[in-house]
Design an enzyme around this catalytic site. Sequence first.
Site, PDB file in Angstrom:
ATOM      1  N   CYS A 288      -0.828   6.019  10.027  1.00 29.52           N
ATOM      2  CA  CYS A 288       0.408   5.387  10.493  1.00 29.52           C
ATOM      3  C   CYS A 288       0.103   4.085  11.216  1.00 29.52           C
ATOM      4  O   CYS A 288      -0.737   4.043  12.108  1.00 29.52           O
ATOM      5  CB  CYS A 288       1.129   6.270  11.503  1.00 29.52           C
TER       6      CYS A 288
ATOM      7  N   CYS B  25       3.317   8.527   0.799  1.00 24.76           N
ATOM      8  CA  CYS B  25       3.939   7.655   1.796  1.00 24.76           C
ATOM      9  C   CYS B  25       4.102   6.288   1.144  1.00 24.76           C
ATOM     10  O   CYS B  25       3.117   5.652   0.770  1.00 24.76           O
ATOM     11  CB  CYS B  25       3.025   7.593   3.013  1.00 24.76           C
TER      12      CYS B  25
ATOM     13  N   GLU C 171       0.824  -1.211   0.000  1.00 27.72           N
ATOM     14  CA  GLU C 171       0.000   0.000   0.000  1.00 27.72           C
ATOM     15  C   GLU C 171       0.857   1.260   0.000  1.00 27.72           C
ATOM     16  O   GLU C 171       1.959   1.281   0.542  1.00 27.72           O
ATOM     17  CB  GLU C 171      -0.898   0.010   1.249  1.00 27.72           C
TER      18      GLU C 171
ATOM     19  N   CYS D 291       7.054  -4.351  16.023  1.00 27.91           N
ATOM     20  CA  CYS D 291       6.624  -3.350  17.005  1.00 27.91           C
ATOM     21  C   CYS D 291       5.181  -3.651  17.414  1.00 27.91           C
ATOM     22  O   CYS D 291       4.342  -3.964  16.578  1.00 27.91           O
ATOM     23  CB  CYS D 291       6.720  -1.947  16.423  1.00 27.91           C
TER      24      CYS D 291
ATOM     25  N   CYS E  74       6.858  -6.526   7.665  1.00 29.67           N
ATOM     26  CA  CYS E  74       8.015  -5.975   8.370  1.00 29.67           C
ATOM     27  C   CYS E  74       8.433  -6.961   9.445  1.00 29.67           C
ATOM     28  O   CYS E  74       7.584  -7.582  10.095  1.00 29.67           O
ATOM     29  CB  CYS E  74       7.662  -4.633   9.013  1.00 29.67           C
TER      30      CYS E  74
ATOM     31  N   CYS F  15       2.005  -1.771  15.836  1.00 30.39           N
ATOM     32  CA  CYS F  15       1.931  -1.576  14.389  1.00 30.39           C
ATOM     33  C   CYS F  15       1.319  -2.779  13.678  1.00 30.39           C
ATOM     34  O   CYS F  15       1.762  -3.912  13.863  1.00 30.39           O
ATOM     35  CB  CYS F  15       3.335  -1.308  13.859  1.00 30.39           C
TER      36      CYS F  15
HETATM   37  N1  SAH Z   1       9.481   1.174   9.840  1.00 37.28           N
HETATM   38  C1  SAH Z   1       9.657   2.579   9.892  1.00 37.28           C
HETATM   39  C2  SAH Z   1       8.720   3.330   8.996  1.00 37.28           C
HETATM   40  C3  SAH Z   1       7.291   2.861   8.936  1.00 37.28           C
HETATM   41  S1  SAH Z   1       6.295   3.071  10.347  1.00 37.28           S
HETATM   42  C4  SAH Z   1       9.535   3.067  11.306  1.00 37.28           C
HETATM   43  O1  SAH Z   1       9.075   2.329  12.154  1.00 37.28           O
HETATM   44  O2  SAH Z   1       9.933   4.195  11.544  1.00 37.28           O
HETATM   45  C5  SAH Z   1       5.915   4.820  10.316  1.00 37.28           C
HETATM   46  C6  SAH Z   1       5.543   5.411  11.679  1.00 37.28           C
HETATM   47  O3  SAH Z   1       4.262   4.943  12.104  1.00 37.28           O
HETATM   48  C7  SAH Z   1       6.523   5.063  12.779  1.00 37.28           C
HETATM   49  O4  SAH Z   1       6.952   6.238  13.418  1.00 37.28           O
HETATM   50  C8  SAH Z   1       5.691   4.240  13.757  1.00 37.28           C
HETATM   51  O5  SAH Z   1       6.147   4.440  15.064  1.00 37.28           O
HETATM   52  C9  SAH Z   1       4.301   4.781  13.510  1.00 37.28           C
HETATM   53  N2  SAH Z   1       3.236   3.858  13.887  1.00 37.28           N
HETATM   54  C10 SAH Z   1       3.224   2.525  13.754  1.00 37.28           C
HETATM   55  N3  SAH Z   1       2.058   2.010  14.213  1.00 37.28           N
HETATM   56  C11 SAH Z   1       1.322   3.059  14.656  1.00 37.28           C
HETATM   57  C12 SAH Z   1       0.008   3.169  15.225  1.00 37.28           C
HETATM   58  N4  SAH Z   1      -0.768   2.109  15.419  1.00 37.28           N
HETATM   59  N5  SAH Z   1      -0.432   4.404  15.566  1.00 37.28           N
HETATM   60  C13 SAH Z   1       0.332   5.496  15.328  1.00 37.28           C
HETATM   61  N6  SAH Z   1       1.571   5.443  14.780  1.00 37.28           N
HETATM   62  C14 SAH Z   1       2.060   4.237  14.455  1.00 37.28           C
HETATM   63 FE1  SF4 Z   2       8.047  -2.202  11.130  1.00 29.80          FE
HETATM   64 FE2  SF4 Z   2       5.799  -1.093  11.949  1.00 29.80          FE
HETATM   65 FE3  SF4 Z   2       7.886  -1.216  13.596  1.00 29.80          FE
HETATM   66 FE4  SF4 Z   2       7.969   0.460  11.484  1.00 29.80          FE
HETATM   67  S1  SF4 Z   2       6.578   0.585  13.243  1.00 29.80           S
HETATM   68  S2  SF4 Z   2       9.581  -0.950  12.174  1.00 29.80           S
HETATM   69  S3  SF4 Z   2       6.787  -0.755  10.008  1.00 29.80           S
HETATM   70  S4  SF4 Z   2       6.755  -2.963  12.777  1.00 29.80           S
END
Ligand code: SAH
Ligand code: SF4
Length: 341
Positions: A334, A106, A93, A117, A113, A120
């Site tokens: 995000c 974006c 996406e 985290c 991934c 996410c």
């Molecule tokens: N993998 C990279 C880029 C993709 S994630 C990274 O982690 O930086 C992009 C952003 O979305 C990151 O800052 C992450 O902390 C944030 N993010 C992930 N899940 C989220 C959620 N459920 N609510 C708000 N922000 C989130």
């Molecule tokens: Fe991967 Fe999501 Fe963590 Fe970014 S926030 S590193 S996309 S698991």
Amino acid sequence: MSERINLKALSKDDVLRFVEEAGLPRFRAGQLLHWIYQKHASSLGDITEFSRDLRGRLEETAYISSLAIADRQRSSDGTGKFLFGLEDGQTIESVLIPDEDRLTLCISSQVGCAMGCRFCLTGRLGLLRNLRAFEIVDQVVAVNRMIGPRRTVSNIVLMGMGEPLANFDEVVEALWRITSLVGISKRRITLSTAGLVPRMKSLAEKAPEVNLAVSLNATTNTIRDEIMPVNRKYPLRQLLDACRAYPLSPRRRITFEYVLLGGINDSVADAARLVKLIRGIRCKINLIPFNPHAGADLRRPSVEQVLAFQKVLTDHHLTALIRESRGQDILAACGQLRAGH
Ligand code: SAH
Ligand code: SF4
């Protein structure tokens, strides 16, 4: 017939070589690159600058791939989400975010991934595979093709699916093509990482001037270990040292992203610790209230809590913006991307 060559999958040098081997003059390479990246040709047949003969001849050995648009959704706030199908059937996406003076895309760097985290949704998928450079660039080209010719993407953020620094070589090549062939300036590109420390240094060497964003998301190793497993390998101290050492051109700043999770990392004590942690780093902070998704045992903090957190930062003369993620009604915000998986 042997398999045809996908011209989009070739580097600039490989396109030159292809043209030479086809017995064509070198300027044809420049034309090909122009048609692929600026005029968004999705087949050799689109290249009307070439004679029918030439197109036919090239088509015998080569083709131009293009991402298949599997779905397109539009949020009530104007954000657009594109679902792309890849040649092997995987999906990714990209999210288009219009603002007054810019049009930000974006983009994704991986299918899924591996970082895991907790907050996410992409992380839930695990890593299905890395994207090739052309699949990263093609998100930009495909969207330009769709929204053009009057409008084009002006800014890029690598904040979609995946951890860009975990797919380093392909991402660096994609950055090169986006700047040199698509023509978006490095200063309008931001790469976001969860904190793969050794690769941050390599990024500064290979793609200087691309803006760096770091997902910090916690102020103690205990909490960060728990919500971002990458912290067990590269703890806060190492991550912030790498940020301190990051070469920034004048007037540039590192962006720290901080996802606010109710009751976990959103106290004023956290805010005060954050101030100390980032001391001496030229930066700004984006506070992102957690975007809920099914299955997450986490919650979004109250508005008062978010404002109280922000106030601690601004009282210390830090730039801290609250980023209400756009496109929540279509799961484009995000951490909500999973591309139909
Ligand atoms: N993998 C990279 C880029 C993709 S994630 C990274 O982690 O930086 C992009 C952003 O979305 C990151 O800052 C992450 O902390 C944030 N993010 C992930 N899940 C989220 C959620 N459920 N609510 C708000 N922000 C989130
Ligand atoms: Fe991967 Fe999501 Fe963590 Fe970014 S926030 S590193 S996309 S698991």
